[in-house]
Design an enzyme around this catalytic site. Sequence first.
Site, PDB file in Angstrom:
ATOM      1  N   LYS A   1      34.854  36.418  39.875  1.00  0.00           N
ATOM      2  CA  LYS A   1      34.052  37.637  39.660  1.00  0.00           C
ATOM      3  C   LYS A   1      32.631  37.283  39.188  1.00  0.00           C
ATOM      4  O   LYS A   1      31.695  38.022  39.468  1.00  0.00           O
ATOM      5  CB  LYS A   1      34.764  38.586  38.690  1.00  0.00           C
ATOM      6  CG  LYS A   1      36.119  39.072  39.239  1.00  0.00           C
ATOM      7  CD  LYS A   1      36.280  40.575  39.333  1.00  0.00           C
ATOM      8  CE  LYS A   1      37.513  40.886  40.178  1.00  0.00           C
ATOM      9  NZ  LYS A   1      37.819  42.247  40.443  1.00  0.00           N
TER      10      LYS A   1
ATOM     11  N   LYS B   1      41.441  37.201  49.116  1.00  0.00           N
ATOM     12  CA  LYS B   1      42.491  38.148  48.745  1.00  0.00           C
ATOM     13  C   LYS B   1      42.006  39.558  49.059  1.00  0.00           C
ATOM     14  O   LYS B   1      40.841  39.877  48.829  1.00  0.00           O
ATOM     15  CB  LYS B   1      42.710  38.018  47.225  1.00  0.00           C
ATOM     16  CG  LYS B   1      43.677  39.007  46.630  1.00  0.00           C
ATOM     17  CD  LYS B   1      43.611  38.990  45.096  1.00  0.00           C
ATOM     18  CE  LYS B   1      42.596  39.969  44.537  1.00  0.00           C
ATOM     19  NZ  LYS B   1      42.975  41.395  44.603  1.00  0.00           N
TER      20      LYS B   1
ATOM     21  N   LYS C   1      40.006  45.753  46.214  1.00  0.00           N
ATOM     22  CA  LYS C   1      39.311  47.047  46.263  1.00  0.00           C
ATOM     23  C   LYS C   1      37.812  46.852  46.277  1.00  0.00           C
ATOM     24  O   LYS C   1      37.072  47.630  46.862  1.00  0.00           O
ATOM     25  CB  LYS C   1      39.676  47.870  45.019  1.00  0.00           C
ATOM     26  CG  LYS C   1      41.095  48.354  45.004  1.00  0.00           C
ATOM     27  CD  LYS C   1      41.275  49.326  43.831  1.00  0.00           C
ATOM     28  CE  LYS C   1      42.431  48.896  42.963  1.00  0.00           C
ATOM     29  NZ  LYS C   1      42.026  48.104  41.797  1.00  0.00           N
TER      30      LYS C   1
HETATM   31  P1  ATP Z   1      39.518  44.633  42.181  1.00  0.00           P
HETATM   32  O1  ATP Z   1      38.878  44.147  43.440  1.00  0.00           O
HETATM   33  O2  ATP Z   1      38.747  45.717  41.491  1.00  0.00           O
HETATM   34  O3  ATP Z   1      39.901  43.518  41.218  1.00  0.00           O
HETATM   35  P2  ATP Z   1      42.200  44.679  43.181  1.00  0.00           P
HETATM   36  O4  ATP Z   1      42.401  45.082  44.567  1.00  0.00           O
HETATM   37  O5  ATP Z   1      42.256  43.221  42.852  1.00  0.00           O
HETATM   38  O6  ATP Z   1      40.869  45.354  42.642  1.00  0.00           O
HETATM   39  P3  ATP Z   1      43.601  45.351  40.752  1.00  0.00           P
HETATM   40  O7  ATP Z   1      43.507  46.723  40.191  1.00  0.00           O
HETATM   41  O8  ATP Z   1      42.756  44.287  40.140  1.00  0.00           O
HETATM   42  O9  ATP Z   1      43.305  45.448  42.312  1.00  0.00           O
HETATM   43  O10 ATP Z   1      45.114  44.868  40.720  1.00  0.00           O
HETATM   44  C1  ATP Z   1      46.219  45.774  40.680  1.00  0.00           C
HETATM   45  C2  ATP Z   1      47.491  45.021  41.017  1.00  0.00           C
HETATM   46  O11 ATP Z   1      47.530  44.724  42.418  1.00  0.00           O
HETATM   47  C3  ATP Z   1      47.630  43.677  40.290  1.00  0.00           C
HETATM   48  O12 ATP Z   1      48.984  43.487  39.933  1.00  0.00           O
HETATM   49  C4  ATP Z   1      47.219  42.675  41.335  1.00  0.00           C
HETATM   50  O13 ATP Z   1      47.788  41.392  41.130  1.00  0.00           O
HETATM   51  C5  ATP Z   1      47.775  43.328  42.604  1.00  0.00           C
HETATM   52  N1  ATP Z   1      47.031  42.903  43.787  1.00  0.00           N
HETATM   53  C6  ATP Z   1      45.702  43.100  43.995  1.00  0.00           C
HETATM   54  N2  ATP Z   1      45.335  42.611  45.178  1.00  0.00           N
HETATM   55  C7  ATP Z   1      46.453  42.079  45.747  1.00  0.00           C
HETATM   56  C8  ATP Z   1      46.700  41.420  46.988  1.00  0.00           C
HETATM   57  N3  ATP Z   1      45.722  41.224  47.857  1.00  0.00           N
HETATM   58  N4  ATP Z   1      47.961  41.018  47.259  1.00  0.00           N
HETATM   59  C9  ATP Z   1      48.962  41.231  46.365  1.00  0.00           C
HETATM   60  N5  ATP Z   1      48.789  41.842  45.175  1.00  0.00           N
HETATM   61  C10 ATP Z   1      47.545  42.268  44.857  1.00  0.00           C
HETATM   62 MG    MG Z   2      41.786  42.591  40.879  1.00  0.00          MG
END
Ligand code: ATP
Ligand code: MG
Length: 325
Positions: free
Chosen positions: A111, A191, A194
């Site tokens: 990040k 990965k 969002k």
């Molecule tokens: P951001 O980009 O804001 O970090 P994010 O998509 O990573 O958003 P989070 O809110 O940080 O989502 O994570 C919520 C949950 O979803 C966590 O348990 C995280 O490990 C899981 N998660 C996020 N992205 C993935 C992915 N690509 N595959 C599997 N699990 C995921």
């Molecule tokens: Mg995340």
Amino acid sequence: MKRIFSGIQPTGEIHLGNYVGAIRNWVELTKEYDCIFCVVDYHAITVEYPIEELKKRTIETALILIASGLTPDTCKVFVQSHVPEHTELAWIFNCVTPIGELERMTQFKDKSRQHRTNINMGLMDYPILQAADILIYKAGFVPVGEDQVQHVELSREVARKFNARFGEIFPEPKAILSIAPKILGVDGAAKMSKTLNNYIGILEDETSMWEKLRTAVTDVNRVRRTDPGNPEVCNIYSIHKAFSDSQVLFDVDKGCRTAGIGCIDCKKLLFKNLVEELSPIRDRAFSLMKNTDYVLDVIHNGAHDCSAIVKETMKDVRNALGLLT
Ligand code: ATP
Ligand code: MG
């Protein structure tokens, strides 16, 4: 009954990775555990965000959890900032955690690269607040995607350090992974996130979902339709594993390795299964959008119940620290 805690940030649209890596597993776990799920808005402000969108995103994130099956009959859903003891405990944990532990966190490094002009203290402190989120409920298990395992490990370390200095208060929580702990983005590289423009949102309209899936990167070595592919290195196959039954997986695996099917055939099968599974959730989500008062009620009650739990923990913590109460 063992307790589970997990959280999700209101940083944007909930995507397939969030769904199969976290939310779907959370729904399963409510059958066996006392579950608490949190929309972690204080985590979301560690990066730049459109201020006017945060309320909407917070409600929408809670709404998707409820639509997915995380209803008040099965668990508690609430918003982090509504239970301010989380941040209070985070401060205390700051005082037992060496800075070096935070500097080596992969998410902090990633990040920091993504947000070069805003590498703020909160971004580094993120795992401490996460440790407080988990430990304030004395949760034994934390169902997360693979990217969060390192943070759960750190929360174990925080619990150990706190207990060693102030007395045994916190259990050491363990991470629980789903069958699809790491879904890559449509670029097949990073990965799915969002905050990266690489996701397929679970509430996106079907045309846009298909368009993103259709053009998503597969096995990069499979250039022509006649080239055999390798499902083991294909992100689409890893999403298939989360949505398709063993017969489809067998057929797709074989068809791909022998060039019997093309990537578009494989994606069509996936799309069909994906839409089938997501449809009821999408329907419930769209109908909840017309009744956000219900969502607000759920998170209000969730915060009320959680406040009662955290007050007990904080009483013990304040005593252990020797604070004047
Ligand atoms: P951001 O980009 O804001 O970090 P994010 O998509 O990573 O958003 P989070 O809110 O940080 O989502 O994570 C919520 C949950 O979803 C966590 O348990 C995280 O490990 C899981 N998660 C996020 N992205 C993935 C992915 N690509 N595959 C599997 N699990 C995921
Ligand atoms: Mg995340």
